[in-house]
Design a protein around this motif. Structure first.
Motif, PDB file in Angstrom:
ATOM      1  N   THR A  58      49.772  36.646  35.123  1.00 42.08           N
ATOM      2  CA  THR A  58      50.483  35.584  35.840  1.00 42.08           C
ATOM      3  C   THR A  58      50.006  35.455  37.281  1.00 42.08           C
ATOM      4  O   THR A  58      50.250  34.445  37.919  1.00 42.08           O
ATOM      5  N   TYR A  59      49.352  36.494  37.790  1.00 42.46           N
ATOM      6  CA  TYR A  59      48.915  36.464  39.186  1.00 42.46           C
ATOM      7  C   TYR A  59      47.537  37.110  39.288  1.00 42.46           C
ATOM      8  O   TYR A  59      47.388  38.305  39.091  1.00 42.46           O
ATOM      9  N   THR A  60      46.539  36.295  39.565  1.00 41.41           N
ATOM     10  CA  THR A  60      45.197  36.794  39.817  1.00 41.41           C
ATOM     11  C   THR A  60      44.785  36.294  41.196  1.00 41.41           C
ATOM     12  O   THR A  60      44.340  35.154  41.349  1.00 41.41           O
ATOM     13  N   PRO A  61      44.991  37.124  42.217  1.00 39.03           N
ATOM     14  CA  PRO A  61      44.737  36.670  43.585  1.00 39.03           C
ATOM     15  C   PRO A  61      43.252  36.495  43.860  1.00 39.03           C
ATOM     16  O   PRO A  61      42.406  37.122  43.220  1.00 39.03           O
ATOM     17  N   THR A  64      50.544  42.101  36.084  1.00 38.35           N
ATOM     18  CA  THR A  64      51.430  40.932  36.048  1.00 38.35           C
ATOM     19  C   THR A  64      51.214  40.118  34.775  1.00 38.35           C
ATOM     20  O   THR A  64      51.637  38.970  34.699  1.00 38.35           O
ATOM     21  N   SER A  92      46.148  41.518  38.325  1.00 37.58           N
ATOM     22  CA  SER A  92      46.182  40.604  37.186  1.00 37.58           C
ATOM     23  C   SER A  92      46.726  41.315  35.946  1.00 37.58           C
ATOM     24  O   SER A  92      47.577  40.784  35.230  1.00 37.58           O
ATOM     25  N   THR A 143      42.715  36.252  49.520  1.00 35.68           N
ATOM     26  CA  THR A 143      44.093  36.724  49.667  1.00 35.68           C
ATOM     27  C   THR A 143      44.139  38.231  49.877  1.00 35.68           C
ATOM     28  O   THR A 143      44.892  38.728  50.711  1.00 35.68           O
ATOM     29  N   PRO A 169      56.913  32.366  42.980  1.00 33.80           N
ATOM     30  CA  PRO A 169      55.823  33.292  43.276  1.00 33.80           C
ATOM     31  C   PRO A 169      56.082  34.658  42.651  1.00 33.80           C
ATOM     32  O   PRO A 169      57.225  35.113  42.578  1.00 33.80           O
ATOM     33  N   VAL A 170      55.011  35.308  42.206  1.00 36.29           N
ATOM     34  CA  VAL A 170      55.151  36.636  41.602  1.00 36.29           C
ATOM     35  C   VAL A 170      55.617  37.642  42.638  1.00 36.29           C
ATOM     36  O   VAL A 170      56.475  38.486  42.377  1.00 36.29           O
ATOM     37  N   LEU A 219      53.616  41.963  48.372  1.00 33.03           N
ATOM     38  CA  LEU A 219      52.224  42.208  48.002  1.00 33.03           C
ATOM     39  C   LEU A 219      51.638  43.329  48.842  1.00 33.03           C
ATOM     40  O   LEU A 219      50.902  44.180  48.337  1.00 33.03           O
ATOM     41  N   SER A 246      58.550  38.599  35.037  1.00 33.35           N
ATOM     42  CA  SER A 246      57.436  37.669  34.859  1.00 33.35           C
ATOM     43  C   SER A 246      56.855  37.774  33.453  1.00 33.35           C
ATOM     44  O   SER A 246      56.528  36.767  32.827  1.00 33.35           O
TER      45      SER A 246
END
Length: 200
Positions: free
Chosen positions: A39-42, A36, A33, A46, A3-4, A10, A98
């Motif tokens: 690599t992480y687009t919640p 990162t 996004s 969330t 996980p990022v 977070l 990351s």
């Protein structure tokens, strides 16, 4: 890939984003996004519950501006960000890791593509006309087509990386000398791999 954000990170990172200035929900998602490297687009599912929790804790306030809800850090939230600067530095280091992982994956993809291209070129060179003579024009045509494809891929990669880096800095992200050194070294590795592949 792990996980990022580790447990609790977070929450703190959301506060850190809001410490830069008020934001609406979509802007927060986009900033995560961007920072990162994609690599992480919640999802909204969330982010919004965490923002609501921060509001309950008195760390964030919200106001409605037309159809947008704007979130803003409170003095209490700002104090927590200041008190946890060391934790934030660790989170930023994790995000940099990351980005390095992404660079490694890109290098691997380019190597695979070059192997495939080399195999295609070798197969094209082995093809001959019925009379046994090679068909140089066909090979040149295929090579030109593949050159256009490779050129488009390089330009697309360059554009995406420039956009990601510029957005990261524009959003207040830290672009360290070490990270840029890693990017430069990675690109040099890719260039050498391409040269070796072309040399056969």
């Amino acid at each position: 890939m792990p996980p990022v954000f580790s447990h609790g990170d977070l929450r703190l990172y959301l506060l850190n984003l809001l410490d830069d200035g008020p934001r609406h929900g979509y802007d927060i998602i986009q900033a995560l996004s961007d920072r990162t490297g994609g690599t992480y687009t919640p999802s909204a599912g969330t982010i919004y519950p965490r923002l609501a929790k921060l509001e309950e804790e008195g760390l964030v306030s919200k106001t409605v501006d037309g159809r947008k809800t704007i979130y803003e850090i409170t003095e209490t939230g700002h104090a927590e960000v200041l008190a946890r600067r060391d934790d934030l530095a660790g989170i930023e280091a994790g995000l940099a890791d990351s980005v390095r992982l992404i660079a490694d994956e890109v290098r691997g993809s380019v190597r695979d593509a070059m192997r495939s291209l080399r195999a295609d070129l070798a197969a094209a060179g082995a093809e001959q006309r019925p009379d046994g003579e090679p068909a140089p024009e066909d090979a040149r045509t295929r090579s030109r087509e593949q050159l256009q494809r490779a050129d488009a891929a390089v330009n697309d990669f360059r554009g995406r990386m420039r956009a990601d880096l510029r957005t990261h800095v524009a959003r207040g992200g830290d672009l360290t000398e070490a990270l840029v050194d890693d990017i430069v070294a990675g690109l040099d590795d890719i260039a050498r791999e391409v040269t070796r592949s072309l040399a056969g």
